[in-house]
Design a protein around this motif. Sequence first.
Motif, PDB file in Angstrom:
ATOM      1  N   THR A   4       0.859  -1.178   0.000  1.00  0.00           N
ATOM      2  CA  THR A   4       0.000   0.000   0.000  1.00  0.00           C
ATOM      3  C   THR A   4       0.895   1.227   0.000  1.00  0.00           C
ATOM      4  OG1 THR A   4      -1.768  -1.126   1.215  1.00  0.00           O
ATOM      5  CG2 THR A   4      -1.788   1.275   1.246  1.00  0.00           C
ATOM      6  N   ILE A   6       0.967   5.090   0.565  1.00  0.00           N
ATOM      7  CA  ILE A   6       0.161   6.100   1.245  1.00  0.00           C
ATOM      8  C   ILE A   6       0.747   7.470   0.942  1.00  0.00           C
ATOM      9  CG2 ILE A   6      -0.588   6.970   3.493  1.00  0.00           C
ATOM     10  CD1 ILE A   6      -0.491   3.973   4.406  1.00  0.00           C
ATOM     11  N   VAL A  35      -3.345   4.893  -1.607  1.00  0.00           N
ATOM     12  CA  VAL A  35      -4.307   5.502  -0.698  1.00  0.00           C
ATOM     13  C   VAL A  35      -3.852   6.931  -0.439  1.00  0.00           C
ATOM     14  CG1 VAL A  35      -5.309   5.428   1.623  1.00  0.00           C
ATOM     15  CG2 VAL A  35      -4.840   3.294   0.410  1.00  0.00           C
ATOM     16  N   VAL A  65      -3.351   3.661   7.029  1.00  0.00           N
ATOM     17  CA  VAL A  65      -2.848   2.308   7.288  1.00  0.00           C
ATOM     18  C   VAL A  65      -3.982   1.409   7.769  1.00  0.00           C
ATOM     19  CG1 VAL A  65      -1.321   0.915   8.748  1.00  0.00           C
ATOM     20  CG2 VAL A  65      -0.466   3.020   7.705  1.00  0.00           C
ATOM     21  N   ALA A  68      -5.643   0.093   4.833  1.00  0.00           N
ATOM     22  CA  ALA A  68      -4.758  -0.484   3.814  1.00  0.00           C
ATOM     23  C   ALA A  68      -4.856  -2.005   3.775  1.00  0.00           C
ATOM     24  CB  ALA A  68      -3.317  -0.067   4.098  1.00  0.00           C
ATOM     25  N   LEU A  73       4.187  -1.242   3.593  1.00  0.00           N
ATOM     26  CA  LEU A  73       3.673   0.119   3.491  1.00  0.00           C
ATOM     27  C   LEU A  73       4.756   1.029   2.931  1.00  0.00           C
ATOM     28  CD1 LEU A  73       2.110   0.268   7.079  1.00  0.00           C
ATOM     29  CD2 LEU A  73       0.918  -0.288   4.932  1.00  0.00           C
ATOM     30  N   ARG A 137       4.022  -3.653   7.720  1.00  0.00           N
ATOM     31  CA  ARG A 137       2.827  -3.370   8.514  1.00  0.00           C
ATOM     32  C   ARG A 137       3.014  -3.896   9.939  1.00  0.00           C
ATOM     33  NH1 ARG A 137      -2.510  -2.868   6.315  1.00  0.00           N
ATOM     34  NH2 ARG A 137      -3.872  -2.426   8.040  1.00  0.00           N
TER      35      ARG A 137
END
Length: 168
Positions: A4, A6, A35, A65, A68, A73, A137
């Motif tokens: 993910t 961010i 995201v 998060v 996510a 990340l 994560r």
Amino acid sequence: IRVTVIVQARDAAATLPRTLAALADQEGAPSFEVVVADLGSGDETAAIAERAGARLVPGGPNAAVASASGALLAFCGEDCTPAVGWLAAGTRALAAAELVQGRVLPEPRAQPGPFHDARAVTGQTGLYDTANLFTTRALFERLGGFDPTPSEADGTGANALFVGPGVA
């Protein structure tokens, strides 16, 4: 591996399109989602994110998060232009570490906005800035995420520091 990415944004209509286009052009990267953590924009930031296919989440990086799907990340600033191999290189680096802070070389600006930080990161500082950061994560959750209070250094509330013990 699912990643993910961010992107924190606030009133980023002028810079976000370039950032999202650079993310769309990543080469050699694993499967990823984008995201955009919207910190209360009053401009077209939300519409730009949605048109680019990013998922919009109100709030800062902790909220992003929480929504996510990635086990890895990657954080990128809304005014950054990641190189075409950025995501591939960052995720490869996570094979040897749980936290990787990448180099940040800000472009000179005539007048930076109040929510944009032009801080350069060229080496280890002990601070982990969301302009170019990769983590698992699992580590993010063990450390309790980012400090939700505004940064005393810049007053922006950029959530740039991890809470918890140092990470080697």
